[in-house]
Design a protein around this motif. Structure first.
Motif, mmCIF file in Angstrom:
data_model
loop_
_atom_site.group_PDB
_atom_site.id
_atom_site.type_symbol
_atom_site.label_atom_id
_atom_site.label_comp_id
_atom_site.label_asym_id
_atom_site.label_seq_id
_atom_site.Cartn_x
_atom_site.Cartn_y
_atom_site.Cartn_z
ATOM 1 N N LEU A 182 -69.215 51.026 -11.403
ATOM 2 C CA LEU A 182 -69.195 49.853 -10.513
ATOM 3 C C LEU A 182 -70.612 49.484 -10.073
ATOM 4 O O LEU A 182 -70.978 48.305 -10.053
ATOM 5 N N GLU A 192 -67.868 42.861 -7.079
ATOM 6 C CA GLU A 192 -66.841 43.902 -7.034
ATOM 7 C C GLU A 192 -65.594 43.387 -6.329
ATOM 8 O O GLU A 192 -65.661 42.777 -5.276
ATOM 9 N N ILE A 193 -64.462 43.673 -6.940
ATOM 10 C CA ILE A 193 -63.178 43.217 -6.425
ATOM 11 C C ILE A 193 -62.263 44.430 -6.295
ATOM 12 O O ILE A 193 -62.317 45.341 -7.118
ATOM 13 N N LEU A 194 -61.435 44.402 -5.283
ATOM 14 C CA LEU A 194 -60.380 45.414 -5.212
ATOM 15 C C LEU A 194 -59.066 44.633 -5.204
ATOM 16 O O LEU A 194 -58.692 44.054 -4.201
ATOM 17 N N PRO A 195 -58.407 44.587 -6.347
ATOM 18 C CA PRO A 195 -57.265 43.673 -6.522
ATOM 19 C C PRO A 195 -55.939 44.325 -6.169
ATOM 20 O O PRO A 195 -55.866 45.541 -6.008
ATOM 21 N N ALA A 231 -56.565 45.749 -14.849
ATOM 22 C CA ALA A 231 -57.055 44.882 -13.779
ATOM 23 C C ALA A 231 -57.369 43.477 -14.295
ATOM 24 O O ALA A 231 -57.562 42.552 -13.514
ATOM 25 N N LEU A 235 -57.496 40.060 -11.964
ATOM 26 C CA LEU A 235 -58.827 39.443 -11.956
ATOM 27 C C LEU A 235 -58.808 38.066 -12.610
ATOM 28 O O LEU A 235 -59.446 37.131 -12.132
ATOM 29 N N THR A 254 -65.822 42.495 -11.348
ATOM 30 C CA THR A 254 -65.550 43.853 -11.830
ATOM 31 C C THR A 254 -64.643 44.527 -10.823
ATOM 32 O O THR A 254 -64.697 44.224 -9.632
ATOM 33 N N ALA A 255 -63.799 45.411 -11.301
ATOM 34 C CA ALA A 255 -62.879 46.092 -10.397
ATOM 35 C C ALA A 255 -62.479 47.439 -10.969
ATOM 36 O O ALA A 255 -62.309 47.587 -12.174
ATOM 37 N N SER A 257 -59.382 49.925 -10.981
ATOM 38 C CA SER A 257 -57.968 49.959 -10.625
ATOM 39 C C SER A 257 -57.269 50.958 -11.521
ATOM 40 O O SER A 257 -57.750 51.278 -12.608
#
Length: 422
Positions: A182, A192-195, A231, A235, A254-255, A257
RNA sequence: GGAGAGUUGGCAGAGUGGUAAUGCACCGGACUCGAAAUCCGGCGAACCGAUUAACAUCGGCGCGCAGGUUCAAAUCCUGUACUCUCCUCCA
Protein backbone atom coordinates in the motif's frame (compact mmCIF):
# COMPACT_ATOMS: atom_id res chain seq x y z
CA UNK A 1 -20.80 -5.02 -22.34
CA UNK A 2 -20.36 -4.49 -26.02
CA UNK A 3 -22.34 -1.80 -27.77
CA UNK A 4 -25.10 -3.48 -29.76
CA UNK A 5 -25.05 -0.78 -32.39
CA UNK A 6 -21.35 -1.37 -32.82
CA UNK A 7 -21.95 -5.12 -33.17
CA UNK A 8 -24.64 -4.42 -35.75
CA UNK A 9 -22.32 -2.23 -37.78
CA UNK A 10 -19.26 -4.46 -37.51
CA UNK A 11 -20.85 -7.84 -37.50
CA UNK A 12 -18.21 -9.88 -39.23
CA UNK A 13 -15.30 -8.27 -37.39
CA UNK A 14 -16.96 -8.84 -34.04
CA UNK A 15 -17.69 -12.43 -34.91
CA UNK A 16 -14.10 -13.05 -35.92
CA UNK A 17 -12.63 -11.47 -32.83
CA UNK A 18 -15.01 -13.10 -30.39
CA UNK A 19 -14.40 -16.44 -32.08
CA UNK A 20 -10.86 -16.24 -30.72
CA UNK A 21 -12.42 -16.23 -27.26
CA UNK A 22 -14.62 -19.20 -28.00
CA UNK A 23 -17.84 -17.36 -28.81
CA UNK A 24 -19.80 -19.03 -31.58
CA UNK A 25 -20.99 -16.90 -34.48
CA UNK A 26 -24.51 -18.26 -34.06
CA UNK A 27 -24.71 -16.46 -30.74
CA UNK A 28 -24.12 -13.16 -32.47
CA UNK A 29 -26.67 -14.04 -35.13
CA UNK A 30 -29.22 -14.82 -32.44
CA UNK A 31 -28.47 -11.61 -30.65
CA UNK A 32 -28.79 -9.49 -33.76
CA UNK A 33 -32.01 -11.21 -34.78
CA UNK A 34 -33.48 -10.54 -31.36
CA UNK A 35 -32.29 -6.95 -31.56
CA UNK A 36 -34.00 -6.54 -34.92
CA UNK A 37 -37.19 -7.92 -33.39
CA UNK A 38 -36.82 -5.51 -30.50
CA UNK A 39 -36.47 -2.53 -32.80
CA UNK A 40 -39.51 -3.55 -34.82
CA UNK A 41 -41.57 -3.75 -31.65
CA UNK A 42 -40.27 -0.41 -30.49
CA UNK A 43 -41.45 1.20 -33.71
CA UNK A 44 -44.88 -0.37 -33.34
CA UNK A 45 -45.38 0.64 -29.77
CA UNK A 46 -44.05 4.13 -30.28
CA UNK A 47 -46.36 4.73 -33.22
CA UNK A 48 -49.32 3.76 -31.07
CA UNK A 49 -48.09 5.81 -28.16
CA UNK A 50 -47.79 8.84 -30.38
CA UNK A 51 -51.34 8.32 -31.54
CA UNK A 52 -52.57 7.99 -27.98
CA UNK A 53 -50.75 11.12 -26.89
CA UNK A 54 -52.38 13.10 -29.69
CA UNK A 55 -55.88 11.84 -29.04
CA UNK A 56 -55.47 12.26 -25.31
CA UNK A 57 -54.72 15.88 -25.95
CA UNK A 58 -57.96 16.12 -27.90
CA UNK A 59 -59.83 14.49 -25.07
CA UNK A 60 -58.36 16.96 -22.64
CA UNK A 61 -59.45 19.79 -24.92
CA UNK A 62 -62.96 18.43 -25.18
CA UNK A 63 -63.23 18.08 -21.43
CA UNK A 64 -62.11 21.64 -20.98
CA UNK A 65 -64.84 22.75 -23.36
CA UNK A 66 -67.35 20.61 -21.48
CA UNK A 67 -67.87 18.38 -24.46
CA UNK A 68 -68.03 14.61 -24.39
CA UNK A 69 -65.31 12.44 -25.88
CA UNK A 70 -66.74 9.03 -25.27
CA UNK A 71 -65.88 7.77 -28.70
CA UNK A 72 -62.24 8.81 -28.46
CA UNK A 73 -61.94 7.35 -25.01
CA UNK A 74 -63.31 4.06 -26.22
CA UNK A 75 -60.89 4.06 -29.13
CA UNK A 76 -57.95 4.82 -26.90
CA UNK A 77 -58.96 2.07 -24.59
CA UNK A 78 -58.43 -0.26 -27.53
CA UNK A 79 -55.12 1.32 -28.38
CA UNK A 80 -54.07 1.03 -24.77
CA UNK A 81 -54.70 -2.71 -24.93
CA UNK A 82 -52.62 -3.03 -28.07
CA UNK A 83 -49.79 -1.09 -26.54
CA UNK A 84 -49.89 -3.30 -23.52
CA UNK A 85 -49.68 -6.44 -25.62
CA UNK A 86 -46.87 -5.17 -27.77
CA UNK A 87 -44.89 -3.95 -24.81
CA UNK A 88 -45.24 -7.21 -22.96
CA UNK A 89 -43.67 -8.89 -25.93
CA UNK A 90 -41.12 -6.10 -26.19
CA UNK A 91 -40.09 -6.56 -22.61
CA UNK A 92 -39.52 -10.26 -23.18
CA UNK A 93 -37.37 -9.59 -26.20
CA UNK A 94 -35.50 -6.84 -24.43
CA UNK A 95 -34.63 -9.11 -21.52
CA UNK A 96 -33.38 -11.67 -24.01
CA UNK A 97 -31.24 -9.17 -25.89
CA UNK A 98 -29.88 -7.74 -22.67
CA UNK A 99 -29.13 -11.13 -21.22
CA UNK A 100 -27.33 -12.41 -24.29
CA UNK A 101 -25.38 -9.22 -24.72
CA UNK A 102 -24.36 -9.28 -21.06
CA UNK A 103 -22.85 -12.72 -21.54
CA UNK A 104 -20.57 -11.75 -24.40
CA UNK A 105 -16.98 -11.19 -23.30
CA UNK A 106 -14.98 -8.14 -24.23
CA UNK A 107 -13.37 -7.85 -27.64
CA UNK A 108 -9.73 -8.83 -27.36
CA UNK A 109 -7.16 -6.26 -28.32
CA UNK A 110 -6.01 -7.19 -31.84
CA UNK A 111 -2.35 -7.31 -30.83
CA UNK A 112 -2.60 -10.06 -28.25
CA UNK A 113 -1.72 -13.67 -29.01
CA UNK A 114 -4.57 -15.73 -30.38
CA UNK A 115 -5.09 -19.19 -29.00
CA UNK A 116 -7.55 -21.36 -27.12
CA UNK A 117 -5.71 -21.65 -23.80
CA UNK A 118 -2.78 -20.64 -21.60
CA UNK A 119 -0.25 -22.47 -23.74
CA UNK A 120 -0.55 -19.59 -26.19
CA UNK A 121 0.40 -16.96 -23.62
CA UNK A 122 3.59 -15.11 -24.48
CA UNK A 123 6.37 -14.22 -22.09
CA UNK A 124 7.36 -10.62 -22.60
CA UNK A 125 9.87 -10.05 -19.85
CA UNK A 126 11.82 -11.99 -17.24
CA UNK A 127 13.16 -10.31 -14.16
CA UNK A 128 15.53 -11.85 -11.62
CA UNK A 129 17.09 -15.26 -11.64
CA UNK A 130 15.74 -18.11 -9.56
CA UNK A 131 18.12 -18.82 -6.70
CA UNK A 132 20.14 -22.02 -6.75
CA UNK A 133 19.45 -23.88 -3.55
CA UNK A 134 22.16 -26.02 -1.98
CA UNK A 135 19.40 -28.15 -0.51
CA UNK A 136 15.98 -29.27 -1.67
CA UNK A 137 13.64 -26.32 -1.15
CA UNK A 138 10.53 -27.12 0.86
CA UNK A 139 7.02 -26.08 -0.06
CA UNK A 140 5.83 -23.02 1.86
CA UNK A 141 3.16 -24.87 3.83
CA UNK A 142 5.76 -27.17 5.31
CA UNK A 143 7.95 -24.24 6.22
CA UNK A 144 5.03 -22.33 7.66
CA UNK A 145 3.62 -25.19 9.67
CA UNK A 146 7.03 -26.10 11.06
CA UNK A 147 7.62 -22.52 12.15
CA UNK A 148 4.14 -22.40 13.67
CA UNK A 149 3.15 -19.37 11.64
CA UNK A 150 0.58 -21.01 9.34
CA UNK A 151 -2.14 -23.26 10.74
CA UNK A 152 -4.11 -25.03 8.06
CA UNK A 153 -5.49 -27.74 10.34
CA UNK A 154 -7.32 -25.35 12.57
CA UNK A 155 -8.45 -23.38 9.54
CA UNK A 156 -10.05 -26.56 8.27
CA UNK A 157 -11.58 -27.34 11.64
CA UNK A 158 -13.10 -23.93 12.16
CA UNK A 159 -14.09 -23.10 8.60
CA UNK A 160 -13.24 -25.87 6.16
CA UNK A 161 -10.71 -26.72 3.53
CA UNK A 162 -8.94 -23.80 1.86
CA UNK A 163 -9.00 -21.70 5.02
CA UNK A 164 -6.17 -21.05 7.42
CA UNK A 165 -4.91 -19.12 10.38
CA UNK A 166 -1.80 -17.00 10.23
CA UNK A 167 -0.17 -17.05 13.65
CA UNK A 168 2.35 -14.75 15.32
CA UNK A 169 5.10 -13.77 12.91
CA UNK A 170 3.01 -15.26 10.11
CA UNK A 171 0.26 -12.75 10.74
CA UNK A 172 2.88 -10.08 11.15
CA UNK A 173 4.54 -11.02 7.87
CA UNK A 174 1.22 -10.88 6.03
CA UNK A 175 0.54 -7.45 7.51
CA UNK A 176 4.06 -6.27 6.68
CA UNK A 177 3.62 -7.35 3.09
CA UNK A 178 0.36 -5.53 2.48
CA UNK A 179 1.41 -2.42 4.34
CA UNK A 180 4.54 -2.34 2.22
CA UNK A 181 2.46 -2.72 -0.95
CA UNK A 182 0.00 0.00 0.00
CA UNK A 183 2.82 2.39 0.84
CA UNK A 184 4.53 1.73 -2.47
CA UNK A 185 1.34 2.35 -4.43
CA UNK A 186 0.66 5.50 -2.52
CA UNK A 187 4.06 6.76 -3.68
CA UNK A 188 2.96 6.11 -7.25
CA UNK A 189 -0.11 8.28 -6.85
CA UNK A 190 -2.78 5.78 -5.91
CA UNK A 191 -5.39 6.87 -3.38
CA UNK A 192 -5.82 4.33 -0.62
CA UNK A 193 -9.36 3.06 -0.22
CA UNK A 194 -10.93 0.78 2.31
CA UNK A 195 -14.00 -0.56 0.50
CA UNK A 196 -17.03 -2.57 1.53
CA UNK A 197 -16.51 -6.31 1.32
CA UNK A 198 -20.12 -7.07 0.52
CA UNK A 199 -21.62 -5.63 -2.63
CA UNK A 200 -24.97 -5.75 -4.39
CA UNK A 201 -25.75 -7.54 -7.65
CA UNK A 202 -25.70 -4.33 -9.67
CA UNK A 203 -22.05 -3.90 -8.72
CA UNK A 204 -21.22 -7.48 -9.59
CA UNK A 205 -22.88 -6.91 -12.92
CA UNK A 206 -21.01 -3.67 -13.47
CA UNK A 207 -17.59 -5.29 -13.38
CA UNK A 208 -18.72 -8.36 -15.30
CA UNK A 209 -18.86 -11.11 -12.66
CA UNK A 210 -22.63 -11.31 -13.07
CA UNK A 211 -24.66 -12.74 -14.68
CA UNK A 212 -22.24 -15.34 -15.99
CA UNK A 213 -20.06 -16.27 -13.04
CA UNK A 214 -22.40 -16.50 -10.09
CA UNK A 215 -21.14 -19.94 -9.13
CA UNK A 216 -17.66 -18.54 -8.45
CA UNK A 217 -18.72 -16.38 -5.53
CA UNK A 218 -20.24 -16.55 -2.08
CA UNK A 219 -23.63 -14.91 -1.79
CA UNK A 220 -25.54 -14.05 1.33
CA UNK A 221 -28.76 -15.98 1.47
CA UNK A 222 -31.97 -14.01 0.96
CA UNK A 223 -30.12 -10.75 0.60
CA UNK A 224 -28.78 -8.83 -2.33
CA UNK A 225 -25.22 -9.11 -1.08
CA UNK A 226 -22.19 -10.95 -2.36
CA UNK A 227 -18.78 -11.31 -0.75
CA UNK A 228 -16.35 -9.58 -3.06
CA UNK A 229 -14.16 -11.93 -5.10
CA UNK A 230 -11.76 -9.02 -5.55
CA UNK A 231 -11.56 -5.38 -4.50
CA UNK A 232 -11.86 -4.56 -8.20
CA UNK A 233 -15.62 -4.80 -7.69
CA UNK A 234 -16.08 -2.09 -5.05
CA UNK A 235 -13.26 0.03 -6.49
CA UNK A 236 -14.57 0.04 -10.05
CA UNK A 237 -18.18 0.48 -8.96
CA UNK A 238 -17.20 3.47 -6.84
CA UNK A 239 -18.08 5.70 -9.78
CA UNK A 240 -20.92 3.56 -11.10
CA UNK A 241 -23.74 5.64 -12.60
CA UNK A 242 -21.65 8.76 -12.37
CA UNK A 243 -19.97 11.26 -14.61
CA UNK A 244 -16.42 11.71 -13.39
CA UNK A 245 -15.31 15.35 -13.54
CA UNK A 246 -12.81 15.33 -16.38
CA UNK A 247 -10.10 17.10 -14.41
CA UNK A 248 -10.04 14.20 -11.98
CA UNK A 249 -8.91 11.76 -14.64
CA UNK A 250 -6.96 9.61 -14.44
CA UNK A 251 -8.16 8.27 -11.09
CA UNK A 252 -5.87 5.83 -9.28
CA UNK A 253 -7.23 3.72 -6.43
CA UNK A 254 -5.58 1.05 -4.34
CA UNK A 255 -7.09 -1.07 -1.61
CA UNK A 256 -6.31 -3.98 0.60
CA UNK A 257 -9.20 -6.36 0.98
CA UNK A 258 -9.93 -9.99 1.48
CA UNK A 259 -11.13 -11.79 -1.63
CA UNK A 260 -13.67 -14.56 -1.35
CA UNK A 261 -13.92 -17.22 -4.01
CA UNK A 262 -15.85 -20.45 -4.04
CA UNK A 263 -13.24 -22.14 -6.24
CA UNK A 264 -15.95 -24.30 -7.75
CA UNK A 265 -14.42 -26.47 -10.39
CA UNK A 266 -10.90 -26.35 -9.01
CA UNK A 267 -11.25 -29.42 -6.85
CA UNK A 268 -7.94 -31.19 -6.45
CA UNK A 269 -5.85 -28.25 -7.66
CA UNK A 270 -3.50 -26.56 -5.21
CA UNK A 271 -5.20 -28.20 -2.29
CA UNK A 272 -2.37 -27.36 0.06
CA UNK A 273 -0.83 -24.07 1.01
CA UNK A 274 -1.58 -20.46 0.30
CA UNK A 275 -2.02 -20.63 -3.44
CA UNK A 276 -5.73 -21.31 -3.69
CA UNK A 277 -7.98 -20.32 -0.80
CA UNK A 278 -11.59 -19.36 -0.28
CA UNK A 279 -10.41 -16.20 1.45
CA UNK A 280 -7.18 -14.37 0.74
CA UNK A 281 -5.87 -10.87 1.03
CA UNK A 282 -5.08 -8.88 -2.04
CA UNK A 283 -3.90 -5.37 -2.65
CA UNK A 284 -5.71 -4.18 -5.72
CA UNK A 285 -5.08 -1.30 -8.11
CA UNK A 286 -7.85 0.26 -10.15
CA UNK A 287 -7.67 3.08 -12.65
CA UNK A 288 -10.21 5.15 -14.52
CA UNK A 289 -8.86 7.07 -17.48
CA UNK A 290 -9.57 8.53 -20.88
CA UNK A 291 -9.67 6.00 -23.70
CA UNK A 292 -6.59 7.38 -25.42
CA UNK A 293 -4.34 6.76 -22.41
CA UNK A 294 -5.55 3.39 -21.22
CA UNK A 295 -2.79 1.30 -22.75
CA UNK A 296 -0.10 3.56 -21.32
CA UNK A 297 -1.85 3.22 -18.00
CA UNK A 298 -1.83 -0.54 -18.36
CA UNK A 299 1.94 -0.55 -18.90
CA UNK A 300 2.44 1.67 -15.87
CA UNK A 301 0.21 -0.48 -13.72
CA UNK A 302 2.08 -3.61 -14.73
CA UNK A 303 5.33 -1.91 -13.80
CA UNK A 304 3.85 -0.86 -10.44
CA UNK A 305 3.03 -4.48 -9.68
CA UNK A 306 6.42 -5.67 -10.89
CA UNK A 307 8.26 -3.15 -8.74
CA UNK A 308 6.82 -4.71 -5.63
CA UNK A 309 8.30 -8.05 -6.58
CA UNK A 310 11.61 -6.50 -7.50
CA UNK A 311 11.90 -4.71 -4.20
CA UNK A 312 11.03 -7.92 -2.43
CA UNK A 313 13.76 -9.64 -4.42
CA UNK A 314 11.44 -12.21 -5.91
CA UNK A 315 12.14 -13.49 -9.43
CA UNK A 316 9.20 -13.21 -11.80
CA UNK A 317 8.21 -12.89 -15.39
CA UNK A 318 5.50 -11.04 -17.24
CA UNK A 319 3.29 -12.71 -19.77
CA UNK A 320 0.59 -11.47 -22.08
CA UNK A 321 -2.47 -13.64 -21.95
CA UNK A 322 -3.82 -15.17 -25.10
CA UNK A 323 -7.38 -14.63 -26.23
CA UNK A 324 -8.47 -17.96 -24.77
CA UNK A 325 -6.94 -17.43 -21.34
CA UNK A 326 -8.14 -13.91 -20.67
CA UNK A 327 -10.84 -12.92 -18.22
CA UNK A 328 -14.31 -11.99 -19.33
CA UNK A 329 -14.05 -8.19 -19.08
CA UNK A 330 -10.50 -7.72 -20.30
CA UNK A 331 -9.28 -6.56 -23.69
CA UNK A 332 -5.67 -7.14 -22.74
CA UNK A 333 -4.10 -8.74 -19.70
CA UNK A 334 -0.55 -8.95 -18.42
CA UNK A 335 0.02 -11.57 -15.77
CA UNK A 336 2.96 -11.46 -13.38
CA UNK A 337 4.12 -14.87 -12.29
CA UNK A 338 6.45 -15.30 -9.34
CA UNK A 339 9.02 -18.03 -8.95
CA UNK A 340 7.90 -20.80 -6.60
CA UNK A 341 10.99 -22.93 -5.92
CA UNK A 342 9.30 -26.02 -4.51
CA UNK A 343 7.16 -26.29 -7.61
CA UNK A 344 10.07 -25.30 -9.80
CA UNK A 345 7.83 -22.99 -11.78
CA UNK A 346 6.28 -19.55 -12.01
CA UNK A 347 2.84 -19.02 -10.48
CA UNK A 348 0.41 -16.18 -11.07
CA UNK A 349 0.64 -13.46 -8.47
CA UNK A 350 -0.84 -10.53 -10.36
CA UNK A 351 -3.10 -9.91 -13.27
CA UNK A 352 -3.29 -6.45 -14.80
CA UNK A 353 -6.05 -5.81 -17.29
CA UNK A 354 -7.33 -3.06 -19.48
CA UNK A 355 -11.08 -3.47 -19.78
CA UNK A 356 -11.37 -0.48 -22.10
CA UNK A 357 -14.99 0.71 -21.96
CA UNK A 358 -16.46 -2.74 -21.34
CA UNK A 359 -17.10 -2.24 -17.64
CA UNK A 360 -17.77 1.47 -17.98
CA UNK A 361 -20.58 0.68 -20.39
CA UNK A 362 -22.08 -1.85 -17.99
CA UNK A 363 -21.65 0.37 -14.97
CA UNK A 364 -22.35 3.70 -16.73
CA UNK A 365 -19.14 5.44 -15.83
CA UNK A 366 -18.60 8.46 -18.01
CA UNK A 367 -16.68 11.69 -18.45
CA UNK A 368 -17.21 14.74 -20.63
CA UNK A 369 -14.84 15.33 -23.51
CA UNK A 370 -13.76 18.75 -24.74
CA UNK A 371 -17.01 19.18 -26.66
CA UNK A 372 -18.98 18.43 -23.52
CA UNK A 373 -20.10 15.13 -24.91
CA UNK A 374 -20.50 12.17 -22.60
CA UNK A 375 -18.11 9.35 -23.19
CA UNK A 376 -17.32 6.12 -21.41
CA UNK A 377 -14.08 6.01 -19.46
CA UNK A 378 -11.69 3.12 -19.70
CA UNK A 379 -11.18 1.06 -16.56
CA UNK A 380 -8.19 -0.99 -15.54
CA UNK A 381 -7.52 -3.27 -12.67
CA UNK A 382 -4.54 -5.20 -11.42
CA UNK A 383 -3.35 -7.04 -8.39
CA UNK A 384 -0.53 -5.37 -6.66
CA UNK A 385 -0.26 -8.05 -5.41
CA UNK A 386 -1.99 -11.16 -4.11
CA UNK A 387 -0.74 -11.04 -0.53
CA UNK A 388 -1.04 -14.71 0.39
CA UNK A 389 0.85 -15.82 -2.68
CA UNK A 390 3.48 -13.21 -1.98
CA UNK A 391 3.93 -14.64 1.50
CA UNK A 392 4.19 -18.10 -0.03
CA UNK A 393 6.84 -16.86 -2.45
CA UNK A 394 8.78 -15.20 0.36
CA UNK A 395 8.72 -18.29 2.53
CA UNK A 396 9.99 -20.45 -0.30
CA UNK A 397 12.50 -18.12 -1.88
CA UNK A 398 13.93 -16.93 1.43
CA UNK A 399 13.99 -20.26 3.22
CA UNK A 400 17.19 -21.45 4.80
CA UNK A 401 18.39 -25.01 5.14
CA UNK A 402 17.62 -25.04 8.87
CA UNK A 403 13.96 -24.26 8.23
CA UNK A 404 14.18 -20.59 9.16
CA UNK A 405 13.15 -17.84 6.79
CA UNK A 406 15.07 -14.63 6.22
CA UNK A 407 12.87 -11.54 6.09
CA UNK A 408 13.39 -9.51 2.89
CA UNK A 409 15.21 -6.26 3.58
CA UNK A 410 12.34 -3.93 2.60
CA UNK A 411 9.95 -5.66 4.98
CA UNK A 412 12.10 -5.40 8.10
CA UNK A 413 10.87 -1.94 9.06
CA UNK A 414 7.37 -3.33 8.79
CA UNK A 415 8.34 -6.28 11.00
CA UNK A 416 9.67 -4.12 13.80
CA UNK A 417 13.16 -5.10 12.82
CA UNK A 418 12.67 -8.86 12.78
CA UNK A 419 15.06 -10.20 10.17
CA UNK A 420 14.64 -13.92 10.65
CA UNK A 421 11.60 -16.04 11.27
CA UNK A 422 12.63 -19.01 13.38
C1' G B 1 -36.12 -3.27 14.67
C1' G B 2 -40.11 1.11 15.44
C1' A B 3 -42.08 6.19 13.95
C1' G B 4 -41.92 10.31 10.78
C1' A B 5 -40.07 13.34 6.57
C1' G B 6 -37.91 13.38 1.94
C1' U B 7 -36.08 11.77 -3.34
C1' U B 8 -38.38 16.46 -9.68
C1' G B 9 -33.09 19.19 -14.98
C1' G B 10 -25.92 21.04 -13.42
C1' C B 11 -27.95 23.49 -8.67
C1' A B 12 -32.22 25.64 -6.11
C1' G B 13 -37.35 24.86 -6.24
C1' A B 14 -43.07 24.85 -7.69
C1' G B 15 -46.48 21.47 -9.25
C1' U B 16 -52.30 16.33 -5.75
C1' G B 17 -55.24 13.50 -12.54
C1' G B 18 -55.14 16.72 -18.65
C1' U B 19 -49.28 15.69 -20.19
C1' A B 20 -43.04 19.17 -16.05
C1' A B 21 -43.56 26.67 -13.48
C1' U B 22 -39.78 29.77 -12.03
C1' G B 23 -34.81 31.32 -10.50
C1' C B 24 -29.51 30.54 -10.77
C1' A B 25 -26.03 28.38 -14.01
C1' C B 26 -25.08 27.48 -19.23
C1' C B 27 -25.12 28.76 -24.82
C1' G B 28 -26.12 32.55 -28.73
C1' G B 29 -27.18 37.66 -29.75
C1' A B 30 -27.80 43.08 -28.63
C1' C B 31 -25.59 47.18 -25.96
C1' U B 32 -19.95 48.28 -24.92
C1' C B 33 -13.31 50.12 -26.85
C1' G B 34 -13.71 45.69 -23.69
C1' A B 35 -16.00 43.71 -19.45
C1' A B 36 -19.78 43.93 -15.70
C1' A B 37 -24.79 45.11 -15.35
C1' U B 38 -29.10 45.09 -18.43
C1' C B 39 -32.14 43.37 -22.47
C1' C B 40 -33.61 39.60 -26.32
C1' G B 41 -33.48 34.56 -27.68
C1' G B 42 -32.13 29.50 -26.79
C1' C B 43 -31.17 25.43 -23.86
C1' G B 44 -33.64 21.02 -19.10
C1' A B 45 -29.79 15.15 -17.98
C1' A B 46 -29.14 10.40 -19.76
C1' C B 47 -31.46 6.67 -22.79
C1' C B 48 -34.29 4.30 -27.07
C1' G B 49 -36.25 4.41 -32.09
C1' A B 50 -37.18 6.28 -37.34
C1' U B 51 -34.96 8.90 -41.46
C1' U B 52 -29.59 10.40 -42.52
C1' A B 53 -23.06 9.58 -45.07
C1' A B 54 -23.11 13.18 -41.26
C1' C B 55 -25.13 17.59 -39.11
C1' A B 56 -29.92 17.71 -37.99
C1' U B 57 -35.08 16.65 -37.73
C1' C B 58 -39.20 13.94 -35.83
C1' G B 59 -41.02 10.63 -32.22
C1' G B 60 -40.83 7.77 -27.69
C1' C B 61 -39.32 7.72 -22.81
C1' G B 62 -38.41 10.68 -18.77
C1' C B 63 -40.31 13.46 -11.72
C1' G B 64 -35.52 7.43 -6.84
C1' C B 65 -36.82 2.23 -8.77
C1' A B 66 -40.67 -1.58 -10.02
C1' G B 67 -45.65 -2.70 -10.67
C1' G B 68 -51.06 -1.26 -10.69
C1' U B 69 -55.59 1.90 -11.64
C1' U B 70 -57.03 5.39 -15.85
C1' C B 71 -58.56 7.44 -22.42
C1' A B 72 -54.63 10.14 -19.70
C1' A B 73 -50.22 9.56 -13.71
C1' A B 74 -44.81 13.69 -11.04
C1' U B 75 -49.88 13.75 -9.06
C1' C B 76 -54.02 8.09 -6.97
C1' C B 77 -52.81 2.73 -5.14
C1' U B 78 -49.10 -1.31 -3.90
C1' G B 79 -44.23 -2.81 -3.24
C1' U B 80 -39.17 -1.44 -2.82
C1' A B 81 -34.24 1.29 -2.47
C1' C B 82 -31.74 5.23 -0.53
C1' U B 83 -31.19 9.85 2.50
C1' C B 84 -32.41 12.68 6.93
C1' U B 85 -34.62 13.14 12.05
C1' C B 86 -36.30 10.76 16.58
C1' C B 87 -36.64 6.18 19.46
C1' U B 88 -34.50 1.26 20.24
C1' C B 89 -30.05 -1.57 19.88
C1' C B 90 -24.92 -1.73 19.35
C1' A B 91 -18.90 -1.53 18.32
Amino acid sequence: MLDIKMIRQNESDVKARLATRGVKAELIDQLLAADQQRRDLVVKSETLRQQRNEVSEQIAQAKRNKKTADEEIARMKQVGQQIKQIEEKLKEVQVKVQDWAARLPNLPNPTIPVGPDESYNVEIKKIGTPKEFTFKPKPHWEIGEKLGILDFERGAKVSGSRFLYYVGLGAKLERAVYNFMLDEHEKEGYTEILPPYLVNAASMYGTGQFPKFKEDVFQIQDQDLTLIPTAEVPLTNYYRDEVIPTEKLPVYFTALSPSFRSEAGSAGRDTRGLIRLHQFNKVEMVKYCRPETSYDELEKMTINAGNILEKLGLPYHIITLSTGDMGFSAAMTHDLEVWIPAQNTYREISSCSNCEDFQARRAHIQYRDEKGKLNFVHTLNGSGLAVGRTVAAILENYQNEDGTVTVPEVLRPYMHGVDLIE
